[in-house]
Design a protein around this motif. Structure first.
Motif, PDB file in Angstrom:
ATOM      1  N   LYS A 543       0.855  -1.195   0.000  1.00 30.57           N
ATOM      2  CA  LYS A 543       0.000   0.000   0.000  1.00 30.57           C
ATOM      3  C   LYS A 543       0.884   1.235   0.000  1.00 30.57           C
ATOM      4  O   LYS A 543       2.086   1.176   0.281  1.00 30.57           O
ATOM      5  CB  LYS A 543      -0.932   0.009   1.207  1.00 30.57           C
ATOM      6  N   LEU A 544       0.273   2.370  -0.327  1.00 29.39           N
ATOM      7  CA  LEU A 544       0.997   3.633  -0.371  1.00 29.39           C
ATOM      8  C   LEU A 544       1.061   4.235   1.021  1.00 29.39           C
ATOM      9  O   LEU A 544       0.039   4.385   1.689  1.00 29.39           O
ATOM     10  CB  LEU A 544       0.322   4.610  -1.336  1.00 29.39           C
ATOM     11  N   THR A 545       2.254   4.591   1.452  1.00 26.99           N
ATOM     12  CA  THR A 545       2.443   5.212   2.757  1.00 26.99           C
ATOM     13  C   THR A 545       2.648   6.715   2.589  1.00 26.99           C
ATOM     14  O   THR A 545       2.693   7.240   1.471  1.00 26.99           O
ATOM     15  CB  THR A 545       3.662   4.592   3.462  1.00 26.99           C
ATOM     16  N   TRP A 546       2.805   7.402   3.708  1.00 21.79           N
ATOM     17  CA  TRP A 546       3.013   8.856   3.643  1.00 21.79           C
ATOM     18  C   TRP A 546       4.347   9.192   2.974  1.00 21.79           C
ATOM     19  O   TRP A 546       4.500  10.248   2.363  1.00 21.79           O
ATOM     20  CB  TRP A 546       2.945   9.464   5.039  1.00 21.79           C
ATOM     21  N   LYS A 547       5.297   8.250   3.063  1.00 24.90           N
ATOM     22  CA  LYS A 547       6.576   8.488   2.385  1.00 24.90           C
ATOM     23  C   LYS A 547       6.406   8.487   0.866  1.00 24.90           C
ATOM     24  O   LYS A 547       7.037   9.275   0.162  1.00 24.90           O
ATOM     25  CB  LYS A 547       7.589   7.419   2.808  1.00 24.90           C
ATOM     26  N   ASP A 548       5.550   7.572   0.376  1.00 23.36           N
ATOM     27  CA  ASP A 548       5.284   7.543  -1.071  1.00 23.36           C
ATOM     28  C   ASP A 548       4.569   8.809  -1.526  1.00 23.36           C
ATOM     29  O   ASP A 548       4.772   9.280  -2.651  1.00 23.36           O
ATOM     30  CB  ASP A 548       4.438   6.313  -1.425  1.00 23.36           C
ATOM     31  N   ARG A 549       3.732   9.335  -0.645  1.00 28.51           N
ATOM     32  CA  ARG A 549       2.940  10.513  -1.021  1.00 28.51           C
ATOM     33  C   ARG A 549       3.612  11.826  -0.636  1.00 28.51           C
ATOM     34  O   ARG A 549       3.063  12.897  -0.922  1.00 28.51           O
ATOM     35  CB  ARG A 549       1.571  10.448  -0.335  1.00 28.51           C
ATOM     36  N   PHE A 550       4.764  11.777   0.020  1.00 28.23           N
ATOM     37  CA  PHE A 550       5.384  13.016   0.501  1.00 28.23           C
ATOM     38  C   PHE A 550       5.651  14.025  -0.612  1.00 28.23           C
ATOM     39  O   PHE A 550       5.359  15.216  -0.440  1.00 28.23           O
ATOM     40  CB  PHE A 550       6.686  12.701   1.250  1.00 28.23           C
ATOM     41  N   PRO A 551       6.199  13.619  -1.789  1.00 24.75           N
ATOM     42  CA  PRO A 551       6.374  14.613  -2.868  1.00 24.75           C
ATOM     43  C   PRO A 551       5.056  15.263  -3.284  1.00 24.75           C
ATOM     44  O   PRO A 551       5.010  16.470  -3.557  1.00 24.75           O
ATOM     45  CB  PRO A 551       6.971  13.787  -4.007  1.00 24.75           C
ATOM     46  N   ALA A 552       3.976  14.460  -3.307  1.00 24.25           N
ATOM     47  CA  ALA A 552       2.670  15.027  -3.677  1.00 24.25           C
ATOM     48  C   ALA A 552       2.176  15.990  -2.597  1.00 24.25           C
ATOM     49  O   ALA A 552       1.630  17.057  -2.907  1.00 24.25           O
ATOM     50  CB  ALA A 552       1.657  13.903  -3.889  1.00 24.25           C
ATOM     51  N   TYR A 553       2.355  15.606  -1.308  1.00 27.07           N
ATOM     52  CA  TYR A 553       1.944  16.498  -0.221  1.00 27.07           C
ATOM     53  C   TYR A 553       2.719  17.811  -0.281  1.00 27.07           C
ATOM     54  O   TYR A 553       2.157  18.896  -0.076  1.00 27.07           O
ATOM     55  CB  TYR A 553       2.157  15.825   1.129  1.00 27.07           C
ATOM     56  N   LEU A 554       4.016  17.722  -0.544  1.00 22.83           N
ATOM     57  CA  LEU A 554       4.839  18.934  -0.636  1.00 22.83           C
ATOM     58  C   LEU A 554       4.383  19.805  -1.807  1.00 22.83           C
ATOM     59  O   LEU A 554       4.276  21.034  -1.673  1.00 22.83           O
ATOM     60  CB  LEU A 554       6.309  18.547  -0.792  1.00 22.83           C
ATOM     61  N   GLU A 631      -1.977  13.236  -5.494  1.00 20.76           N
ATOM     62  CA  GLU A 631      -1.984  12.630  -4.157  1.00 20.76           C
ATOM     63  C   GLU A 631      -2.341  11.158  -4.203  1.00 20.76           C
ATOM     64  O   GLU A 631      -2.013  10.406  -3.285  1.00 20.76           O
ATOM     65  CB  GLU A 631      -3.002  13.344  -3.259  1.00 20.76           C
ATOM     66  N   VAL A 632      -3.055  10.724  -5.245  1.00 16.33           N
ATOM     67  CA  VAL A 632      -3.524   9.350  -5.447  1.00 16.33           C
ATOM     68  C   VAL A 632      -4.302   8.862  -4.217  1.00 16.33           C
ATOM     69  O   VAL A 632      -3.878   7.947  -3.503  1.00 16.33           O
ATOM     70  CB  VAL A 632      -2.354   8.384  -5.746  1.00 16.33           C
ATOM     71  N   PRO A 633      -5.464   9.472  -3.925  1.00 18.40           N
ATOM     72  CA  PRO A 633      -6.302   8.961  -2.827  1.00 18.40           C
ATOM     73  C   PRO A 633      -6.760   7.538  -3.117  1.00 18.40           C
ATOM     74  O   PRO A 633      -6.912   7.137  -4.274  1.00 18.40           O
ATOM     75  CB  PRO A 633      -7.485   9.940  -2.798  1.00 18.40           C
ATOM     76  N   LYS A 634      -7.012   6.791  -2.059  1.00 18.15           N
ATOM     77  CA  LYS A 634      -7.301   5.369  -2.225  1.00 18.15           C
ATOM     78  C   LYS A 634      -8.691   5.120  -2.792  1.00 18.15           C
ATOM     79  O   LYS A 634      -8.857   4.288  -3.688  1.00 18.15           O
ATOM     80  CB  LYS A 634      -7.165   4.645  -0.879  1.00 18.15           C
ATOM     81  N   THR A 635      -9.700   5.818  -2.277  1.00 23.29           N
ATOM     82  CA  THR A 635     -11.082   5.565  -2.687  1.00 23.29           C
ATOM     83  C   THR A 635     -11.675   6.791  -3.362  1.00 23.29           C
ATOM     84  O   THR A 635     -11.144   7.900  -3.255  1.00 23.29           O
ATOM     85  CB  THR A 635     -11.948   5.179  -1.473  1.00 23.29           C
ATOM     86  N   ASP A 636     -12.789   6.571  -4.048  1.00 23.30           N
ATOM     87  CA  ASP A 636     -13.485   7.688  -4.697  1.00 23.30           C
ATOM     88  C   ASP A 636     -13.979   8.699  -3.676  1.00 23.30           C
ATOM     89  O   ASP A 636     -13.989   9.904  -3.934  1.00 23.30           O
ATOM     90  CB  ASP A 636     -14.667   7.158  -5.515  1.00 23.30           C
ATOM     91  N   LYS A 637     -14.390   8.218  -2.513  1.00 22.78           N
ATOM     92  CA  LYS A 637     -14.872   9.131  -1.475  1.00 22.78           C
ATOM     93  C   LYS A 637     -13.744  10.029  -0.978  1.00 22.78           C
ATOM     94  O   LYS A 637     -13.923  11.248  -0.820  1.00 22.78           O
ATOM     95  CB  LYS A 637     -15.458   8.325  -0.305  1.00 22.78           C
TER      96      LYS A 637
END
Length: 1002
Positions: A543-554, A631-637
């Motif tokens: 699964k995607l962790t906050w480390k994977d998403r850190f560039p997107a969060y930044l 950010e690649v959110p997991k679900t549509d919601k």
């Protein structure tokens, strides 16, 4: 038999024609001889290749017109027979059904293809059910292709990218057939190069998916809804008679006296449900929802079949399949990659024209999507039946909001009329207009501006009283309570709809089913697992962790900060424009030009702000979507909530920053004569008008609000879809074939719907209403007529949105929802923020507090006489800085020694001249005290309203409890029936055993 061989078999004599009246080849059918049979889910043995077809259609499939020509059948004769046969389009109701006229089209997939010849296109038209051409396991080649290979015919070289798309479509559609869906292709359409896949969900698939999705369906059990008695019953009957002319003429809108008990569908308990009419048990909305869930869940997997003989051929095919692997994702990924160009359910039929069969779409157009019925209630139950719960809740919320604006508008009009009635009795404005006071004011700018008389600002002072009077304080309190009442009223209305639409308990039962991962999320997870395969093989449960998403969060953080900074920079640029333009116009030698400087500058600056806001709104919407996608959110919601938050934040800042500047910053950091504050050492900070900044705030708010509603919400919503539709029509017209037969042919339903605009979601619709709600509540103290203009806009907006949904958009996929989601929290936040902002507007922007302080602390006779003189400070013109004094000091006809300016400062003859006076601190203390008292008092009153009004109406809670009790009774009776049957069987077994014993004894 070899897999590449095709045998011809004669049809039975009883069926010389195709089952649909088409001119299919008489007596010949192309079928492989080795089609094996296998048991289906019900235990019956059916043909693998044709398990999706009805019994009367199995074994019938015309593959290719070329093959017919090769065995001596002339194509022109086929065309002649076609013209003599019954019109197949009429049998299928022009695309609403399959070509057999029995199976309803539940969903449409659209793809683009390149025609190699006209013959191929016509051949595909004769495919009355293309699913029979594909095995669920793809164990055999397509028969038509095998014939062409044997004949030695080769297809023209095709684009590898197009081949890949076609391969992925074949795989995906094969998997849809495995899932139980039935497909039918149509490429012979009036739209050149566009093919359609019609999808039908048979009864067993609908039952299976309804059970999986836990859809609540009506049972046979009916019960009486509790009715009011006595005086309430008489009052309700009177209200119904009075409101009858404004009720829509729709069956679903009539008050219910009985209701069917609903229960999550179960195949084991089908006897409990009302299956008297299977065709209407699952309505079109439910059928399309079920098919869409299958489309999202079904994946496009790697092929597992061989295209030729021999081991070498298999290896070659395996390599090709690896190269063409199309992933494991559903329809959303295929749409994103261009494999399919569109996917949508069909509208029920036409809504205008002659000889149209009655349908829900036509009824909605007449009773809802028409400006002629603007005075009627909305048929919300019919909207929900046609579009689903999510869209139904939006229009229900919009209707409740519009109804609640009626009392707010009435009170706002009364407040405005009170200001008009008392303008001649307002002592401060009378003093400002009195030329006998002879108050000389200091210049508004350096050098070019001269001294001026306060009486010249008479009109501004009188206009300010219309919005700056004691009634506006009452109106601010009223609107805060109105917002709380509106939220409570909506919660109660929402609960009533949940009960009527069988959504009680929806979240607990179905949230897990609803929130499956998005295709983009799974793609990122797959990419991450493939990267790890080079290091180690443990990639399960990745699964995607906050480390994977850190560039997107930044990127999100930096992007949002940059956009907010851009908005501030644009507002600052408009401020520079106002200051520089005012200085330039002040140079004008004509008195009329100098007198209209403030009006000209204010009006042009607000128009510039409006244009910038409208442009940035569109830009920020696109940026918010892009930031959410990376950010690649997991679900549509999760995706929807993050998108809404970002879009609302950016658009809120964009819409309200100019208004916040005028309300709280303009005129606060000006300085004083002789010591002004400068921007870039040349431009003096602008001041408020002598009557205060509230009037300018009113102008700013009214122009931006009305401009956004008129241009962005209405003209854009009408004009842009019309323009897109026209452009799409012109493109299709250029690409359309010149064949006369195609021109006279009536379009199929799916062709007409394809030309409509795709549904883009409810976020833009909610967003414009939420921003409007902010205009109505946040600065209502400065513009009491805001609810009235919002009401007039919403009356048009409801019918405009309705017309757009019914006539301009493709039919959206129905989505179940029990509330309006994150929008409710945003509304509550705006309601709370409105209390604080209105407290500061009354305290710091208006003159309400300084008047109260003067009245109770400084007035000699207990009246407002002398208030204007009290708020003005004096300045000795000899204290001007070098180069800042007026160039024409004698402009008024006399020499000025002392000029006045609006501030609380010591006079020039004081020891501490030009310092802040004690009056300033007294007024500031009173302002802060008012903010604290007003905020806490109104918050307490709002919370009290929230507490005293129950979220669930009493009658609805009783009905929900009654449903639970009745459901328990139904199951208890069922269990008792089972026990009685078991006892009966046991008694029968005992009797049989006794009889056998007696027989044995004999």
């Amino acid at each position: 038999m070899d897999k590449d061989e095709i045998h011809l078999r004669r049809l039975p004599a009883a069926a010389p024609w195709g089952p649909h009246g088409d001119s299919e080849f008489h007596g010949v059918d192309f079928l492989p001889d080795d089609l094996s049979e296998a048991p289906d889910e019900t235990g019956m043995r059916v043909n693998k290749k044709y398990s999706c077809l009805p019994a009367e259609e199995k074994g019938i499939h015309i593959i290719n017109i070329r093959a017919i020509e090769d065995i001596g059948y002339d194509q022109h004769e086929s065309t002649l027979l076609n013209s003599l046969s019954k019109n197949p389009d009429a049998d299928c109701k022009y695309g609403l059904y399959f070509r057999d006229g029995k199976r309803k089209v539940d969903y449409i997939l659209v793809y683009h293809y390149k025609k190699s010849s006209s013959g191929r296109a016509l051949a595909r038209r004769t495919h009355h059910n293309d699913t029979s051409a594909r095995s669920t396991k793809q164990d055999h080649p397509l028969p038509g292709k095998s014939v062409q290979l044997e004949m030695g015919e080769s297809e023209p070289p095709a684009d590898s990218h197009e081949d890949d798309k076609r391969f992925r479509r074949e795989e995906y559609e094969g998997n849809l057939v495995e899932a139980g869906l039935e497909l039918e292709h149509d490429e012979d359409t009036k739209i050149h190069g566009v093919g359609f896949v019609k999808i039908h969900a048979p009864w067993n698939v609908l039952c299976r998916e309804a059970e999986f999705l836990k859809l609540k369906m009506p049972t046979k059990k009916m019960y009486q809804i509790n009715q009011t008695h006595g005086l309430l019953k008489k009052i309700n009957s009177v209200i119904q008679k009075i409101t009858e002319p404004i009720q829509p003429k729709v069956a679903e809108h009539k008050p219910q006296t009985v209701k069917r008990l609903s229960y999550p569908f179960s195949r084991e308990k089908q006897h409990l449900f009302d299956l008297s009419d299977r065709d209407s048990f699952f309505d079109s909305k439910t059928r399309s929802t079920i098919v869409y869930e299958i489309l999202k869940r079904t994946t496009c997997t790697k092929a597992k079949y061989s295209m030729g003989k021999g081991e070498g051929r298999k290896k070659e095919t395996t390599l090709l399949n690896k190269r063409r692997k199309c992933g494991k994702y559903g329809i959303t990924s295929l749409l994103a990659n261009g494999v399919y160009s569109a996917a949508y359910p069909l509208h029920d039929g036409d809504y205008e024209g002659e000889n149209i069969e009655p349908n829900d779409r036509k009824l909605l157009c007449e009773e809802w999507a028409s400006y002629g019925v603007f005075y009627k209630y909305q048929p919300i139950d019919l909207v929900r039946k046609y579009f689903g719960e999510k869209i139904g809740l939006y229009f229900a919320w919009l209707g409740v909001y519009t109804q609640m604006l009626i009392p707010a508008s009435i009170v706002g009009i009364i407040v405005f009329l009170y200001g008009c009635a008392t303008v001649d009795e307002n002592i401060p404005s009378m003093e400002m207009c009195d030329q006998r006071n002879n108050i000389t004011m200091c210049p508004l700018c350096d050098r070019t501006c001269s001294y001026w008389k306060m009486s010249s600002a008479c009109a501004t002072a009188r206009a300010s009283h219309l919005f700056d009077n004691p009634a506006t304080v009452f109106f601010s309190v009223f609107m805060a309570l109105w917002a709380a009442t509106f939220m409570e009223h909506w919660k109660r209305k929402q609960m009533r709809l949940n009960y009527r639409w069988d959504l009680t308990g929806f979240e607990e039962e179905e949230e897990a089913v609803k929130d499956h991962p998005r295709a983009e999320y799974e793609a990122k997870v797959l990419e991450k697992s493939l990267r790890k395969e080079h290091k180690h093989k443990e990639t399960d449960k990745e699964k995607l962790t906050w480390k994977d998403r850190f560039p997107a969060y930044l990127t999100n953080f930096v992007g949002i900060i940059f956009m907010v900074g851009l908005t501030f920079a644009i507002v600052f640029g408009v401020i520079i424009y106002r200051i520089s333009t005012a200085a330039a116009l002040a140079i004008s030698s004509t008195p009329s030009g100098r007198s209209s400087v403030r009006v000209t500058v204010t009006a042009t600056a607000v128009i510039i702000n409006l244009v910038v806001i409208i442009i940035l709104d569109e830009v920020y919407g696109c940026i918010a979507r892009w930031l959410t996608q990376i950010e690649v959110p997991k679900t549509d919601k999760n995706f929807e909530e993050r998108l809404i938050f970002k879009a609302f934040l950016l658009k809120f800042v964009n819409a309200y920053t100019p208004i916040f500047y005028v309300a709280f910053f303009k005129g606060r950091f000006v300085g004083r004569p002789g010591d002004y504050v400068y921007i870039f050492h040349s431009f003096r900070m602008e001041e408020c008008a002598p009557g205060g900044c509230l009037m300018e705030l009113c102008i700013q708010l009214s122009i931006i609000m009305l401009g956004k509603q008129l241009i962005q919400n209405n003209l854009f919503e009408i004009g842009i879809p019309k323009m897109k539709k026209f452009i799409r029509y012109m493109k299709l017209k250029r690409r359309r074939s010149l064949d006369h037969e195609e021109h006279i042919k009536k379009k199929q339903r799916y062709e007409v719907d394809y030309n409509l605009e795709p549904f883009a979601g409810l976020t833009p619709e909610y967003m414009e209403m939420i921003i409007q709600f902010g205009f109505v509540t946040l600065f209502v103290a400065s513009f009491p007529l805001a609810p009235l203009f919002a009401l007039l806009n919403n009356i048009i907006e409801i019918r405009l949105d309705a017309k757009k949904f019914v006539t301009e958009l493709r039919r959206p996929v129905a989505v179940r929802a029990k509330d309006i989601g994150i929008w409710y929290n945003i509304l509550r936040g705006i309601g709370k923020l409105a209390v604080i902002i209105n407290a500061f507007v009354i305290s710091f922007t208006s003159d309400f507090i300084p008047r109260l302080v003067y009245l109770y602390m400084y007035s000699e006779n207990g009246t407002m006489h002398g208030f204007v003189n009290h708020t003005l400070s004096s300045f000795n013109v000899s204290d001007f800085q070098a180069g800042t004094a007026p160039n024409d000091p004698m402009d008024l006809g006399y020499e000025v020694q002392i000029c006045r300016y609006k501030d609380y400062r010591e006079p020039p003859w004081s020891e501490n001249k030009y310092d802040i006076s004690k009056d300033f601190w007294a007024v500031l203390a009173a302002r802060l005290a008012f903010v604290i008292v007003f905020q806490n008092l109104v918050m307490f009153m709002s919370d009290f309203v929230d507490w005293i009004i129950p979220d669930i109406p009493k009658d609805i809670s009783q009905q929900i409890h009654k449903e639970k009790v009745l459901m328990v009774e139904v199951f208890m009776r069922e269990e008792q029936g089972k026990l009685q049957m078991l006892e009966t069987w046991k008694d029968k077994d005992k009797k049989k055993a006794t009889i056998w014993d007696r027989l044995e004894e004999r």
